[in-house]
Design an enzyme around this catalytic site. Structure first.
Site, mmCIF file in Angstrom:
data_model
loop_
_atom_site.group_PDB
_atom_site.id
_atom_site.type_symbol
_atom_site.label_atom_id
_atom_site.label_comp_id
_atom_site.label_asym_id
_atom_site.label_seq_id
_atom_site.Cartn_x
_atom_site.Cartn_y
_atom_site.Cartn_z
ATOM 1 C CE LYS A 89 -40.242 -13.312 -29.703
ATOM 2 N NZ LYS A 89 -39.275 -12.938 -28.652
ATOM 3 N NE ARG A 132 -37.728 -18.719 -19.460
ATOM 4 C CZ ARG A 132 -37.162 -17.573 -19.087
ATOM 5 N NH1 ARG A 132 -37.189 -17.205 -17.816
ATOM 6 N NH2 ARG A 132 -36.570 -16.802 -19.968
#
Length: 503
Positions: free
Chosen positions: A286, A360
Site C-alpha cells: 500500500k 477474502r
C-alpha cells in the site's frame, strides 16, 4: 458507570415525583414549537413561570440536539436541570431520539454532575418502546464516556464525574426497562472491547493477542475456546489462509470460540471475523500515507469477539460460534507473489493477482471450516474493500446475501439499533470478473463493482448453508481528528441474535 431504573408515574400529580426528585442533574426532553408539558410544565409551575419566560425569549426552543443547563433554580430540588431539544414532535423518530441522547450525554459529561436522572425514555418514540429507548440511552452514554488511553505513559484524568444514571420510566415499563438497561450495558461492553482491539497498535494486537483475548473471554464467561496454530492450520489444508501469513514472522492463529446457550441439538449461528492485525498490502504494498490505520483491518474479528462478549453477558438462549482467522499481511522473502496459485481448504484453486486482496483469502478457508458445525446461518464480517467506502461512505455497512430472509433479518436489526446496513447484489453475472486462465478463480475482479466481486468470491465457499457478508470498511473506523474504531457492527449483530432467540 452504574445504570439503574426507577418507576415514576407521570400521570399523577403533574409529574410531582420527578419534579421533586433530588439529583445532581435531571435530564428533561422538550419538543420544538410545543407548549410546555409533563415534567417541563411541572418544573415551570414550581419555578413560577421561569421556563415559560425562557421559551418566550427563545432561550428554550426545543430544537433537535439543543441543550440548556440551569443551575440551582429556586424551588427545584435538583442541583442542575438539563433541557434537551427533541425537535418537532411530528418529525420525532428513533434517529431523533439517538441524536438527542448523544447531545444530552455530552452536556451531562461536561458538567460536574456525579449522578443523573434520565427521563428521555418517557418521550414516545414512533415504532419503538421504552425498553428500546433505555438501551439506546445506555449506548449513547457509554459511547460518550469511552476513551482509549491504554498506550499513554501517564494516566489521564476521567473525562467526566458522572458515575450513576437512573432511567425514569412508567411503572408498567419498569420490568422491561431493567432488562433493556442490562442489555445496553452488555452491548456497550462488547463495543468497548471491539474499540479497544481496533485501537491497539499492530505491535501489540497481534494474532496471538487476539487468541489470548478469546481465551480470556472463555475463562470469564465459561465459553469454549479452540486455538489452532500454524501446524494445525496446515493439517487442515488451509492453503489460502496460510498464503497470506507467509510473509510475517507473527504466527497465524485460527480462533474458534463457542457459546452454548441453547439446546445441544440447536444449529448454531456462526460469526466469522476477518482478523488481519496489520495489512501492509504484502508484495502489492500500500502507499505509505495512512498505512498506520491498517491496524484496523482486524475490526471484523474485533466486532465478532465483542458480540460474543455481549451475548455471553446477556445469557442468550442460543448457540453461537465465532471463527477468527488471524494473521498479518506483510512483504518478505517468503511472501506470496502476484501470480501465485494457492489451494483453499475447499480444494478450489485461486490465482492471487493482488496480495492486497487478502481478506477474502483468509475468510474463504474460515467459511469452509464453518461447514462442520452444520450452522443455521453464517455471517462474515470484514473490512474487506475500499470500494464499499466509495459506494456507501461511512453511514451504511455493505450487506451481501443470496438469502432474502437472512438479509431482511440483518437489515431489520440495523434499523432497530441505528447500526444500519444497505443491501448490495450478489449476482451470477459478476462472477465472470473472477475468471482466471490458470486457476479456478482469481482473487480480484478489477475495479468495477469491487465490493460486489469480493462478495461473489466469498459466495463460492458458502453453498452448504445460509450466508451473509457484512463489509464494514466504511463503518468500523473513523479517520481524521476523530480517528479510532467505532465498535460497529456489534449492535447490529447482537440485535440480530436477540431477534433470533425470540423466534
Amino acid at each position: 458507570m452504574d445504570f439503574s431504573t426507577k418507576a415514576f408515574d407521570s400521570t399523577k400529580a403533574g409529574q410531582a415525583g420527578l419534579a421533586n426528585a433530588k439529583t445532581d442533574c435531571l435530564v428533561v426532553g422538550v419538543f420544538e414549537q410545543q407548549p410546555l408539558a409533563g415534567l417541563a410544565k411541572a418544573l415551570d409551575v414550581v419555578s413560577k413561570g421561569l421556563l415559560a419566560r425562557m421559551v418566550k425569549r427563545g432561550e428554550l426552543d426545543g430544537k433537535l440536539g439543543s441543550t440548556l443547563m440551569l443551575h440551582e433554580v429556586a424551588g427545584w430540588s435538583q442541583a442542575r436541570v438539563l433541557f434537551v431539544g427533541l425537535g418537532r414532535e411530528d418529525q420525532f423518530s428513533p434517529k431523533s431520539f439517538n441524536e438527542a441522547s448523544r447531545a444530552a450525554a455530552r452536556a451531562v459529561m461536561a458538567s460536574r454532575a456525579s449522578d443523573a436522572i434520565w427521563t428521555l425514555p418517557q418521550a414516545a418514540v414512533p415504532k419503538r418502546d421504552t425498553a428500546w429507548a433505555v438501551c439506546a440511552s445506555v449506548l449513547a452514554l457509554r459511547d460518550a464516556t469511552y476513551r482509549f488511553t491504554q498506550m499513554k505513559s501517564k494516566a489521564e484524568p476521567a473525562n467526566t464525574a458522572l458515575r450513576k444514571v437512573i432511567f425514569a420510566v412508567a411503572p408498567d415499563d419498569l420490568k422491561a426497562a431493567r432488562v433493556a438497561a442490562r442489555r445496553g450495558e452488555a452491548i456497550g461492553n462488547g463495543m468497548a472491547l471491539a474499540k479497544d482491539l481496533g485501537n491497539l497498535p499492530g505491535n501489540v494486537c497481534t494474532p496471538s493477542y487476539l487468541a489470548d483475548t478469546a481465551r480470556k473471554l472463555a475463562r470469564e464467561f465459561k465459553l469454549k475456546a479452540d486455538i489452532l496454530g500454524p501446524k494445525q492450520i496446515e493439517a487442515l489444508k488451509m492453503g489460502s489462509f496460510l498464503s497470506v501469513a507467509r510473509g510475517s514472522v507473527e504466527p497465524p492463529q485460527f480462533i474458534v470460540l463457542k457459546y452454548e446457550g441453547g439446546p445441544a441439538k440447536q444449529a448454531p449461528i456462526v460469526l466469522v471475523g476477518k482478523g488481519v492485525t496489520f495489512d501492509s498490502g504484502g508484495i502489492s504494498i500500500k502507499p505509505g500515507e495512512g498505512m498506520d490505520e491498517m491496524k484496523y483491518d482486524m475490526c471484523g474479528a474485533a466486532s465478532v469477539l465483542g458480540t460474543m462478549r455481549a451475548v455471553a453477558e446477556m445469557g442468550l438462549k442460543l448457540n453461537v460460534i465465532a471463527i477468527v482467522p488471524a494473521t498479518e499481511n506483510m512483504p518478505g522473502g517468503r511472501a506470496t507473489k502476484p501470480g501465485d496459485v494457492v489451494t483453499s481448504m475447499s480444494g478450489q484453486t485461486i490465482e492471487v493477482l493482488n496480495t492486497d486482496a487478502e481478506g477474502r483469502l483468509i475468510l474463504c478457508d474460515a467459511l469452509t471450516y464453518a461447514e462442520r458445525f452444520k450452522p443455521a446461518a453464517v455471517v462474515d464480517v470484514a473490512t474487506l474493500t475500499g470500494a464499499c467506502i466509495i459506494a456507501l461512505g461511512h453511514v451504511n455497512t455493505g450487506l451481501f446475501s443470496k438469502s432474502d430472509a437472512l438479509a431482511d433479518e440483518l437489515l431489520a436489526a440495523g434499523r432497530t439499533t441505528g447500526d444500519t446496513a444497505w443491501r448490495l447484489p450478489v449476482e451470477e453475472a459478476y462472477q465472470e470478473q473472477l475468471k482466471s486462465n490458470f486457476a479456478d478463480m482469481a482473487n480480484i475482479g478489477g475495479r468495477p463493482a469491487g465490493s460486489v466481486t469480493a462478495a461473489c468470491f466469498l459466495s463460492r465457499f458458502t453453498e452448504k448453508y445460509e450466508w451473509a457478508h457484512l463489509d464494514i470498511a466504511g463503518t468500523a473506523w473513523k479517520s481524521g481528528a476523530a480517528k479510532g474504531a467505532t465498535g460497529r457492527p456489534v449492535p447490529l449483530l447482537t440485535q440480530f441474535l436477540i431477534d433470533r432467540e425470540a423466534r
